[in-house]
Structures are given as structure tokens and as C-alpha cells.
Design a protein around this motif. Structure first.
Motif, PDB file in Angstrom:
ATOM      1  N   ASN A 151       0.993  -1.298  -0.039  1.00 15.98           N
ATOM      2  CA  ASN A 151       0.177  -0.448  -0.154  1.00 15.98           C
ATOM      3  C   ASN A 151       0.917   1.593  -0.128  1.00 15.98           C
ATOM      4  N   LEU A 152       2.170   0.914   0.040  1.00 14.67           N
ATOM      5  CA  LEU A 152       2.575   2.497   0.596  1.00 14.67           C
ATOM      6  C   LEU A 152       3.878   2.466  -0.941  1.00 14.67           C
ATOM      7  N   ALA A 153       4.063   1.887  -0.885  1.00 14.11           N
ATOM      8  CA  ALA A 153       5.631   1.514  -2.099  1.00 14.11           C
ATOM      9  C   ALA A 153       4.177   0.589  -3.028  1.00 14.11           C
ATOM     10  N   LYS A 154       3.735   1.248  -3.848  1.00 15.21           N
ATOM     11  CA  LYS A 154       2.810   0.813  -5.232  1.00 15.21           C
ATOM     12  C   LYS A 154       4.008   0.455  -6.592  1.00 15.21           C
ATOM     13  N   SER A 155       4.971   1.258  -6.708  1.00 14.90           N
ATOM     14  CA  SER A 155       5.647   1.474  -8.148  1.00 14.90           C
ATOM     15  C   SER A 155       7.248   2.154  -7.888  1.00 14.90           C
ATOM     16  N   ASP A 156       7.879   2.011  -8.870  1.00 11.82           N
ATOM     17  CA  ASP A 156       8.946   3.119  -9.083  1.00 11.82           C
ATOM     18  C   ASP A 156       9.138   4.303  -8.907  1.00 11.82           C
ATOM     19  N   GLN A 157       8.363   4.895  -8.794  1.00 14.93           N
ATOM     20  CA  GLN A 157       8.056   6.181  -8.611  1.00 14.93           C
ATOM     21  C   GLN A 157       6.926   7.165  -7.798  1.00 14.93           C
ATOM     22  N   PHE A 158       7.495   7.396  -6.481  1.00 12.64           N
ATOM     23  CA  PHE A 158       7.599   8.443  -5.336  1.00 12.64           C
ATOM     24  C   PHE A 158       6.112   8.531  -5.493  1.00 12.64           C
ATOM     25  N   ASP A 159       5.503   7.513  -4.370  1.00 12.52           N
ATOM     26  CA  ASP A 159       4.135   8.103  -3.540  1.00 12.52           C
ATOM     27  C   ASP A 159       4.293   9.101  -2.843  1.00 12.52           C
ATOM     28  N   ILE A 160       3.051  10.131  -2.344  1.00 11.94           N
ATOM     29  CA  ILE A 160       3.347  11.038  -0.974  1.00 11.94           C
ATOM     30  C   ILE A 160       1.667  10.453  -0.481  1.00 11.94           C
ATOM     31  N   ARG A 161       1.824  10.660   0.843  1.00  8.67           N
ATOM     32  CA  ARG A 161       0.928  10.222   1.565  1.00  8.67           C
ATOM     33  C   ARG A 161       1.489  10.557   3.034  1.00  8.67           C
ATOM     34  N   ALA A 162       0.132  10.592   3.435  1.00 15.17           N
ATOM     35  CA  ALA A 162      -0.623  11.562   4.400  1.00 15.17           C
ATOM     36  C   ALA A 162      -0.933  11.271   5.449  1.00 15.17           C
ATOM     37  N   LEU A 163       0.333  10.080   6.972  1.00 13.26           N
ATOM     38  CA  LEU A 163      -0.781   9.017   7.416  1.00 13.26           C
ATOM     39  C   LEU A 163      -0.749   9.612   8.862  1.00 13.26           C
ATOM     40  N   LYS A 164      -1.861   8.666   9.027  1.00 17.02           N
ATOM     41  CA  LYS A 164      -2.109   9.355  10.614  1.00 17.02           C
ATOM     42  C   LYS A 164      -1.575   8.320  11.442  1.00 17.02           C
ATOM     43  N   LEU A 165      -1.385   8.802  13.073  1.00  8.29           N
ATOM     44  CA  LEU A 165      -0.970   8.000  13.648  1.00  8.29           C
ATOM     45  C   LEU A 165      -1.527   8.538  14.417  1.00  8.29           C
ATOM     46  N   GLU A 166      -1.566   7.357  15.174  1.00  6.46           N
ATOM     47  CA  GLU A 166      -3.139   7.098  16.346  1.00  6.46           C
ATOM     48  C   GLU A 166      -2.986   6.783  17.321  1.00  6.46           C
ATOM     49  N   ASP A 167      -3.871   7.354  18.697  1.00  2.00           N
ATOM     50  CA  ASP A 167      -3.597   6.900  20.131  1.00  2.00           C
ATOM     51  C   ASP A 167      -5.352   6.014  19.719  1.00  2.00           C
ATOM     52  N   VAL A 168      -5.470   5.474  20.909  1.00  2.00           N
ATOM     53  CA  VAL A 168      -7.058   5.488  21.252  1.00  2.00           C
ATOM     54  C   VAL A 168      -8.078   6.356  21.471  1.00  2.00           C
ATOM     55  N   ASN A 169      -7.638   7.936  20.907  1.00  2.00           N
ATOM     56  CA  ASN A 169      -8.739   8.885  21.374  1.00  2.00           C
ATOM     57  C   ASN A 169      -8.243   9.276  20.146  1.00  2.00           C
ATOM     58  N   GLY A 170      -7.581   9.434  19.389  1.00  2.00           N
ATOM     59  CA  GLY A 170      -7.918   9.653  17.809  1.00  2.00           C
ATOM     60  C   GLY A 170      -6.124   9.839  17.356  1.00  2.00           C
ATOM     61  N   VAL A 171      -6.359  10.976  16.103  1.00  2.00           N
ATOM     62  CA  VAL A 171      -5.140  11.535  15.811  1.00  2.00           C
ATOM     63  C   VAL A 171      -4.413  11.862  16.342  1.00  2.00           C
ATOM     64  N   VAL A 172      -2.928  11.701  16.879  1.00  2.00           N
ATOM     65  CA  VAL A 172      -2.047  12.468  17.411  1.00  2.00           C
ATOM     66  C   VAL A 172      -1.187  12.576  16.051  1.00  2.00           C
TER      67      VAL A 172
ATOM     68  N   MET B 171       0.473  13.787  12.208  1.00  2.00           N
ATOM     69  CA  MET B 171       0.910  13.446  10.973  1.00  2.00           C
ATOM     70  C   MET B 171       1.763  13.488  10.448  1.00  2.00           C
ATOM     71  N   MET B 172       2.006  12.779   9.332  1.00  2.00           N
ATOM     72  CA  MET B 172       3.327  12.303   9.092  1.00  2.00           C
ATOM     73  C   MET B 172       3.371  11.978   7.451  1.00  2.00           C
ATOM     74  N   THR B 173       3.878  12.994   6.558  1.00  2.00           N
ATOM     75  CA  THR B 173       4.368  12.914   5.393  1.00  2.00           C
ATOM     76  C   THR B 173       5.500  12.503   5.060  1.00  2.00           C
ATOM     77  N   VAL B 174       4.996  10.639   4.100  1.00  2.00           N
ATOM     78  CA  VAL B 174       6.001   9.932   3.546  1.00  2.00           C
ATOM     79  C   VAL B 174       5.978   9.656   2.144  1.00  2.00           C
ATOM     80  N   HIS B 175       7.575   9.259   1.845  1.00  2.00           N
ATOM     81  CA  HIS B 175       7.219  10.125   0.096  1.00  2.00           C
ATOM     82  C   HIS B 175       7.751   8.501   0.527  1.00  2.00           C
ATOM     83  N   ALA B 176       7.235   7.085  -0.754  1.00  2.00           N
ATOM     84  CA  ALA B 176       7.188   5.871  -1.124  1.00  2.00           C
ATOM     85  C   ALA B 176       7.031   5.483  -2.183  1.00  2.00           C
ATOM     86  N   ALA B 177       8.341   4.472  -2.772  1.00  2.00           N
ATOM     87  CA  ALA B 177       8.517   3.858  -3.669  1.00  2.00           C
ATOM     88  C   ALA B 177       9.231   2.494  -3.473  1.00  2.00           C
TER      89      ALA B 177
END
Length: 212
Positions: free
Chosen positions: A100-121, A123-129
Motif C-alpha cells: 500500500n505504501l510503495a506501489k511502484s518505482d515512482q514516489f507516492d506522497i502520503r499523509a499518514l495519521k498516527l493515532e492512539d486510542v483517542n484519535g489522531v496524535v 501527521m506524517m508526510t511519507v514518500h515511498a517507492a
């Protein structure tokens, strides 16, 4: 490139954590510093782990933390991205897969939510290829079914690092000894052993039980 051996049985996933921000402010326990962690788990049970350098949560933090993960070509591994305090306590987590993160040899940019039991703590910007693994011809052959994070001086990792950051030297191995990650009570934080889907499923079961 001369002296290069291509490995059709392996892939290299490049995971660049560019920035992290805490919409509700620094989580309790992380005021003196925090560390990001990648946890990788294969279907076979093999695992890999990589911590980042220590950072201080002040506004939006420029991490530029690049991880190079090698695993079998076409394999899918469970991915857990967490943030912990310096005592090793998990503060928040994101759960996904390498596919899901690294789908191809081209960088995809994703805004990932990092959460605890109370919700979003956080936000991480991740480039993956992902691309075919290659090494110097003299490098030892990898074990089929393994998953490993590469050091920054690996030939392929260094080639990509120089492409991403041409004016910056690659990071050196960490000299700081980090405390081991502790297991938190499930009521306090989502740990790497518990997925977001698991948490949501348990919440639904509890609601159904109350209705009955």
C-alpha cells in the motif's frame, strides 16, 4: 553500471519520512524528545526494526528520515510506523502494508495519521517507492525470505540518497543507545502488536454486546 548484480528475487522499498506535525500539540511524555520507529513483519514471522534519530516536537518537524527496506520481490509485509518517547513508550502508531505504501518505482506522497486510542496524535508526510534490488557484484547474496533495513553506505541506498539529497552526506550509524520499547496497556495506546482494524473490531463487538 559496471560491477553491479541485479537481484530479480528481491525489491528495495524506499520509505522517506519527510515531516511530522502534532495537531494537538506535543503528546505527554514527548516533550524532551521522541523517536520514530519502523516495524516490519513478514507472513513467515520474520521481522525488521529501524529507529530514527531523536527529534524535538516543535511545530512541523523536518525529519528527512530515509529507510531502505529489502524483501522478496512481490512480497507484502505488515508495516507499523510508531512514535515513542525516550523511555520507550509508544505514543501513537500507523498500520499498513509495504504494497500500500510503495506501489511502484515512482514516489507516492502520503499523509499518514498516527493515532492512539483517542484519535489522531501526529501527521506524517511519507514518500515511498519500490524498485528492483541491486548490489555490487562482490556483495554476498541475500537469504530468500529475509527482510532487512540497509545501512546508508549500501551501494543502492547511497545512490538513492544522493539523488534525494545531493548536497547532504548520508546519516551515520547512531551512537546513542535508545531504551527498548515497552509494551503499553491497550487502554492507553495502540501498540505495534495491535492494528487499527483490531481496535475498531473490538469497539464494534463491545457496542453490540451493550445493545443485547
Amino acid at each position: 553500471m559496471s560491477g553491479i548484480r541485479h537481484d530479480n528475487s528481491a525489491q528495495l522499498c524506499v520509505l522517506l519520512c519527510e515531516t511530522i506535525a502534532f495537531p494537538k500539540g506535543s503528546p505527554k511524555g514527548g516533550e524532551k524528545g521522541m523517536v520514530c520507529h519502523w516495524y516490519i513483519t513478514m507472513a513467515s514471522g520474520k521481522t525488521a526494526h529501524l529507529p530514527s534519530e531523536v527529534f524535538t516536537p516543535k511545530g512541523s518537524v523536518q525529519l528527512d528520515w530515509c529507510a531502505f527496506l529489502v524483501l522478496d520481490a512481490g512480497a507484502q509485509a505488515d508495516v507499523r510506523l510508531t512514535v515513542a518517547d525516550l523511555a520507550g513508550n509508544h505514543l501513537c502508531a500507523h498500520f499498513g502494508t509495504t504494497k500500500n505504501l510503495a506501489k511502484s518505482d515512482q514516489f507516492d506522497i502520503r499523509a499518514l495519521k498516527l493515532e492512539d486510542v483517542n484519535g489522531v496524535v501526529a501527521m506524517m508526510t511519507v514518500h515511498a517507492a519500490s524498485q528492483m534490488r541491486w548490489t555490487s557484484a562482490s556483495a554476498p547474496k541475500r537469504e530468500l525470505g529475509s527482510c532487512d533495513f540497509l545501512p546508508a553506505d549500501d551501494a543502492q541506498a547511497l545512490h538513492i540518497w544522493k539523488f534525494l539529497f545531493p548536497s547532504r552526506p548520508p546519516p551515520k550509524p547512531q551512537a546513542r543507545s535508545l531504551k527498548p520499547i515497552k509494551e503499553e496497556a491497550e487502554s492507553e495506546v495502540l501498540t505495534p502488536q495491535k492494528t487499527q482494524a483490531d481496535a475498531e473490531e473490538e469497539e464494534e463487538e463491545e457496542e453490540e454486546g451493550e445493545e443485547e
